[in-house]
Design a protein around this motif. Structure first.
Motif, mmCIF file in Angstrom:
data_model
loop_
_atom_site.group_PDB
_atom_site.id
_atom_site.type_symbol
_atom_site.label_atom_id
_atom_site.label_comp_id
_atom_site.label_asym_id
_atom_site.label_seq_id
_atom_site.Cartn_x
_atom_site.Cartn_y
_atom_site.Cartn_z
ATOM 1 N N ALA A 231 -56.430 -29.872 -99.623
ATOM 2 C CA ALA A 231 -57.036 -28.831 -101.135
ATOM 3 C C ALA A 231 -55.552 -27.445 -100.510
ATOM 4 C CB ALA A 231 -58.300 -28.301 -100.993
ATOM 5 N N ALA A 232 -55.964 -26.991 -99.682
ATOM 6 C CA ALA A 232 -55.929 -25.595 -99.506
ATOM 7 C C ALA A 232 -54.235 -25.743 -99.327
ATOM 8 C CB ALA A 232 -55.757 -24.937 -98.223
ATOM 9 N N ALA A 233 -53.278 -26.447 -98.624
ATOM 10 C CA ALA A 233 -52.194 -27.174 -98.060
ATOM 11 C C ALA A 233 -51.519 -27.665 -99.190
ATOM 12 C CB ALA A 233 -52.258 -28.346 -97.195
ATOM 13 N N TRP A 234 -52.104 -28.181 -99.779
ATOM 14 C CA TRP A 234 -51.601 -28.838 -101.516
ATOM 15 C C TRP A 234 -50.630 -27.646 -101.471
ATOM 16 C CZ3 TRP A 234 -50.905 -33.994 -102.250
ATOM 17 C CH2 TRP A 234 -50.189 -34.338 -103.916
ATOM 18 N N ASP A 235 -52.201 -26.881 -102.143
ATOM 19 C CA ASP A 235 -52.177 -25.466 -103.329
ATOM 20 C C ASP A 235 -50.651 -24.674 -102.953
ATOM 21 O OD1 ASP A 235 -53.384 -23.938 -105.451
ATOM 22 O OD2 ASP A 235 -53.031 -22.238 -103.798
ATOM 23 N N GLY A 236 -50.635 -24.211 -101.527
ATOM 24 C CA GLY A 236 -49.657 -23.569 -100.330
ATOM 25 C C GLY A 236 -48.247 -24.794 -100.896
ATOM 26 N N ALA A 237 -48.057 -25.285 -101.031
ATOM 27 C CA ALA A 237 -46.653 -26.724 -101.275
ATOM 28 C C ALA A 237 -47.027 -26.652 -102.995
ATOM 29 C CB ALA A 237 -47.333 -27.827 -100.741
ATOM 30 N N ALA A 238 -47.618 -26.343 -103.520
ATOM 31 C CA ALA A 238 -47.193 -26.807 -104.785
ATOM 32 C C ALA A 238 -46.430 -25.317 -105.134
ATOM 33 C CB ALA A 238 -48.424 -26.782 -105.688
ATOM 34 N N GLN A 239 -47.382 -24.392 -104.725
ATOM 35 C CA GLN A 239 -46.707 -22.799 -105.088
ATOM 36 C C GLN A 239 -44.995 -22.639 -104.489
ATOM 37 O OE1 GLN A 239 -49.183 -19.618 -104.718
ATOM 38 N NE2 GLN A 239 -50.825 -20.868 -104.060
ATOM 39 N N PRO B 288 -39.137 -29.170 -100.255
ATOM 40 C CA PRO B 288 -39.447 -28.178 -100.389
ATOM 41 C C PRO B 288 -41.418 -28.130 -100.198
ATOM 42 C CG PRO B 288 -38.461 -27.644 -101.993
ATOM 43 C CD PRO B 288 -38.279 -28.780 -101.280
ATOM 44 N N PHE B 289 -41.578 -29.256 -101.088
ATOM 45 C CA PHE B 289 -43.013 -29.381 -101.363
ATOM 46 C C PHE B 289 -43.782 -30.359 -100.045
ATOM 47 C CE2 PHE B 289 -46.575 -32.421 -102.792
ATOM 48 C CZ PHE B 289 -47.230 -31.419 -103.183
ATOM 49 N N ALA B 290 -42.596 -31.515 -100.335
ATOM 50 C CA ALA B 290 -43.232 -32.469 -98.579
ATOM 51 C C ALA B 290 -43.680 -31.380 -97.702
ATOM 52 C CB ALA B 290 -42.054 -33.666 -98.838
ATOM 53 N N GLU B 291 -41.593 -30.732 -97.261
ATOM 54 C CA GLU B 291 -41.740 -30.118 -96.046
ATOM 55 C C GLU B 291 -42.847 -29.094 -95.723
ATOM 56 O OE1 GLU B 291 -38.065 -28.486 -95.592
ATOM 57 O OE2 GLU B 291 -37.523 -30.838 -95.765
ATOM 58 N N SER B 292 -43.316 -28.293 -96.880
ATOM 59 C CA SER B 292 -44.422 -27.112 -96.716
ATOM 60 C C SER B 292 -45.575 -27.809 -96.397
ATOM 61 C CB SER B 292 -44.366 -26.857 -98.273
ATOM 62 O OG SER B 292 -45.554 -25.779 -98.382
ATOM 63 N N LEU B 293 -45.866 -29.348 -97.376
ATOM 64 C CA LEU B 293 -47.235 -29.971 -96.973
ATOM 65 C C LEU B 293 -47.169 -30.213 -95.929
ATOM 66 C CD1 LEU B 293 -50.556 -30.995 -98.732
ATOM 67 C CD2 LEU B 293 -48.901 -33.011 -99.243
ATOM 68 N N ARG B 294 -46.317 -30.955 -95.189
ATOM 69 C CA ARG B 294 -46.452 -31.595 -93.897
ATOM 70 C C ARG B 294 -46.826 -30.145 -92.519
ATOM 71 N NH1 ARG B 294 -48.871 -34.640 -91.469
ATOM 72 N NH2 ARG B 294 -48.042 -36.794 -91.671
ATOM 73 N N ARG B 295 -46.331 -29.256 -92.767
ATOM 74 C CA ARG B 295 -46.154 -27.802 -92.291
ATOM 75 C C ARG B 295 -47.654 -27.665 -92.313
ATOM 76 N NH1 ARG B 295 -42.198 -26.172 -93.991
ATOM 77 N NH2 ARG B 295 -43.758 -24.376 -95.478
ATOM 78 N N ARG B 296 -48.185 -27.157 -92.884
ATOM 79 C CA ARG B 296 -49.434 -26.455 -93.454
ATOM 80 C C ARG B 296 -50.803 -27.184 -93.125
ATOM 81 N NH1 ARG B 296 -49.404 -22.680 -97.035
ATOM 82 N NH2 ARG B 296 -47.196 -21.683 -98.051
ATOM 83 N N ILE B 297 -50.317 -29.191 -92.601
ATOM 84 C CA ILE B 297 -51.460 -29.629 -92.849
ATOM 85 C C ILE B 297 -51.488 -29.417 -91.086
ATOM 86 C CG2 ILE B 297 -52.322 -32.438 -92.359
ATOM 87 C CD1 ILE B 297 -51.597 -31.888 -95.173
ATOM 88 N N ALA C 109 -50.003 -36.420 -96.383
ATOM 89 C CA ALA C 109 -48.754 -35.764 -96.511
ATOM 90 C C ALA C 109 -47.336 -37.228 -95.519
ATOM 91 C CB ALA C 109 -48.861 -34.773 -94.944
ATOM 92 N N ALA C 110 -48.241 -37.842 -95.152
ATOM 93 C CA ALA C 110 -46.888 -39.345 -95.178
ATOM 94 C C ALA C 110 -46.790 -39.665 -96.234
ATOM 95 C CB ALA C 110 -48.351 -39.795 -93.883
ATOM 96 N N ALA C 111 -47.764 -39.883 -97.118
ATOM 97 C CA ALA C 111 -47.666 -40.679 -98.198
ATOM 98 C C ALA C 111 -46.372 -39.559 -99.061
ATOM 99 C CB ALA C 111 -49.316 -40.903 -99.564
ATOM 100 N N VAL C 112 -46.947 -38.817 -99.538
ATOM 101 C CA VAL C 112 -45.677 -37.742 -99.950
ATOM 102 C C VAL C 112 -44.123 -37.562 -99.192
ATOM 103 C CG1 VAL C 112 -44.950 -35.450 -100.110
ATOM 104 C CG2 VAL C 112 -47.184 -35.780 -100.939
ATOM 105 N N ASP C 113 -44.254 -38.348 -98.270
ATOM 106 C CA ASP C 113 -43.258 -37.744 -97.736
ATOM 107 C C ASP C 113 -42.713 -39.067 -98.051
ATOM 108 O OD1 ASP C 113 -40.810 -36.506 -95.756
ATOM 109 O OD2 ASP C 113 -41.337 -38.029 -94.364
ATOM 110 N N ALA C 114 -43.405 -40.396 -97.834
ATOM 111 C CA ALA C 114 -42.693 -41.580 -98.115
ATOM 112 C C ALA C 114 -42.536 -41.340 -99.394
ATOM 113 C CB ALA C 114 -43.958 -42.705 -97.956
#
Length: 590
Positions: free
Chosen positions: A523-531, A507-516, A478-483
């Motif tokens: 895997a679940a967080a990435w799938d939700g963030a991708a949606q 939205p992807f970066a924010e959703s991924l961080r929030r879910r994690i 998540a930190a790498a995605v935010d970078a």
């Protein structure tokens, strides 16, 4: 359409190789493009121009004595990467420094600015002049946002003359900037152009109509008007451009003006002469003194049926620059002793070979855990390549509605290059961070354009954040995605709502961080963030573009989602499938 091609993805490279083979006495191949056959004399500023392929004689055809010292060459309608610009600049730089000059397009700005920063870091003085001659691409009050079209020629001529006259870097910059301020162009198109291998043009013009203010990358016209006669077209050109005189030219009567009537590919010389006859009569009736007019092809767009007119308002120094000798593959004026110049500036074989070679690949070994994680990175990059290959045509059609139609092929080139780089044999011992960073460099170099630069910068930033010491956990990912998000926004200057890939990335970066942070697995967080990214990308259909090549066509893009946001969402969903498959494989192993 293009009739003579092999693999469309190799078109620009093969064309460049053939160009150099045809003009060996004038140019040589260097990393990223071409340069004069001889070295830049000590104390002379080197002028480096460049842009996408598909516009010949711009840009490679304008390299030679009296014109540029080198040209960075991108893929078709895509800006050259920062790596290519840097490679050409390094190959021609002297102790006096380098002036970069190019048409004002977002991808070119990103990549040339990055190259300039790298040159400064290496101690090579460098300045930049962006050409902004297209009067229809932005209003008078926003001239800095205007595109560069055939007026590139006048600015390149002024910069190159100043360099060969012995001006220092600031002097070359000043004269090139002055030339840009005194250059105005307007273009029209009667039909669109087609990328090599594509079955359809990037845009169409209704029968009996013409697009006014089209770009040279296949961007449709900003206005549609009835197709005029040659006389009517010539009168329109002159009237529009005389009304756009530079601020320091209060009266056209008595002014001395260089004229460039440019064919964009399918309009041939005899037709141009018919139009020029009217242009000359109208200018002379207005009291304008025409100096050394040029009628021909100077900045094309494959077989686009189109014409542009450029007026270059001269003063004494600009007239000396415009009328000076030049000897390039596609532009020759006056008398230049090219043989003497080549002999005086000749490169010995060892020096030429050293300048023309890329740096060898040096890789440090990663930890065992990070090397294992690199395998997942490679599978994700392969999945991105497969997805973007499959969607390239659809993304191109989406981009052609209000942009230039090359987004699909650019993403295809970039993802292929990234996947290939990640699979390089010398990266077998590399950790996940290095593999990501090298993939990013390859994406930027081969993808070209704004998207190539931003994807490359994002992947590199993510790789640097992850590193090679250990396998990244969900929080580290998540930190790498935010970078990556941070560097993309910093480089591209886009915010949510501008109708760019940032509208899906944020939205992807924010959703991924929030879910994690809420405890979901990667895997679940990435799938939700991708949606969530897909939902946000689809919602860009309601937005009006405020940045990029679609900005001049804002109204046309409403109702259509942004291709950069859509391709990002597609890529993130492809990565989600890889992560889900890895989880399933891990369960089966246990």
């Amino acid at each position: 359409m293009s009739y003579v091609i092999n693999d469309p993805t190799d078109f620009a490279e093969e064309a460049a190789a053939g160009f150099v083979a045809a003009h060996r006495s004038l140019v040589r191949r260097v990393p990223g493009g071409v340069a004069r056959a001889g070295a830049t004399p000590a104390g002379q500023v080197a002028v480096v121009i460049g842009g996408g392929s598909g516009h010949y004689p711009a840009f490679a055809g304008l390299v030679g004595p009296g014109l540029a010292h080198g040209a960075a060459m991108g893929d078709v309608f895509a800006s050259p990467s920062a790596h290519r610009v840097h490679g050409v600049a390094r190959a021609v730089a002297s102790d006096a420094g380098v002036l970069l000059s190019y048409g004002n397009y977002a991808g070119d700005v990103l990549n040339f600015d990055a190259a300039e920063a790298q040159l400064h870091a290496e101690g090579i003085p460098c300045r930049t002049v962006r050409v902004t001659d297209d009067i229809f691409s932005a209003g008078r009050e926003e001239r800095e946002k205007r595109r560069g079209i055939a007026g590139d020629l006048t600015v390149f001529r002024a910069a190159s003359w100043a360099a060969e006259a012995g001006h220092d870097l600031d002097g070359v910059f000043d004269l090139a900037s002055h030339a840009n301020e005194r250059t105005r162009s307007l273009g029209v198109a009667f039909s669109g152009c087609t990328l090599p291998g594509a079955g359809e043009p990037l845009f169409t013009v209704p029968a009996g109509q013409m697009g006014v203010g089209m770009g040279i990358h296949g961007e449709p016209g900003i206005d549609i008007r009835p197709r005029p006669s040659a006389d009517e077209l010539g009168r329109m050109f002159v009237a529009e451009l005389l009304a756009e005189r530079p601020d320091d030219v209060p009266d056209a009567r008595g002014a001395r003006v260089a004229v460039v009537l440019n064919g964009l590919g399918a309009v041939k010389s005899e037709e141009l002469f018919v139009i020029y006859g009217t242009v000359a009569r109208e200018l002379e009736a207005a009291g304008v003194v025409i100096v050394d007019p040029e009628v021909g092809e100077y900045a094309t767009s494959f077989e686009m049926a189109g014409v542009s007119l450029t007026l270059f308002w001269l003063d004494d120094e600009l007239e000396r620059a415009w009328s000076s000798p030049a000897y390039a593959p596609a532009y020759r004026k006056g008398v230049v002793d090219a043989a003497a110049a080549a002999a005086t500036e000749a490169l010995d074989a060892d020096t030429a070979e050293a300048l023309d070679e890329d740096e060898p690949l040096i890789v440090a070994a990663g930890s065992e855990a990070s090397i294992a994680a690199a395998g997942t990175v490679r599978r994700i990059l392969d999945a991105l390549r497969e997805t973007l290959d499959a969607e390239a045509d659809a993304l191109g059609r989406l981009d052609a509605i209000a942009g230039d139609g090359d987004h699909g092929i650019g993403m295809q080139r970039g993802s292929r290059a990234a996947a290939a780089a990640a699979g390089h044999g010398q990266l077998a011992i590399a950790g996940a961070g290095t593999v990501l960073a090298r993939a990013g460099d390859a994406w930027a170099d081969q993808g070209g354009g704004t998207s190539g630069a931003l994807w490359g910068a994002g992947l590199r930033a993510a790789g640097l954040r992850i590193g090679d010491a250990e396998a990244p956990d969900a929080s580290a990912v998540a930190a790498a995605v935010d970078a990556a998000r941070a560097v993309v926004q910093s480089a591209g200057k886009a915010e949510p709502g501008d109708k760019t890939l940032v509208d899906a990335l944020v939205p992807f970066a924010e959703s991924l961080r929030r879910r994690i942070d809420a405890g979901e697995t990667l895997a679940a967080a990435w799938d939700g963030a991708a949606q969530d990214a897909q939902t946000a990308a689809d919602a860009t259909a309601l937005l009006v573009p405020r940045l990029g090549r679609a900005r001049p066509h804002a109204a046309k893009s409403v109702g259509t989602p942004d291709p950069g946001a859509i391709s990002f969402a597609l890529a993130m969903n492809a990565a989600a499938r890889v992560l889900a498959a890895r989880v399933l494989a891990d369960k089966e192993e246990t």
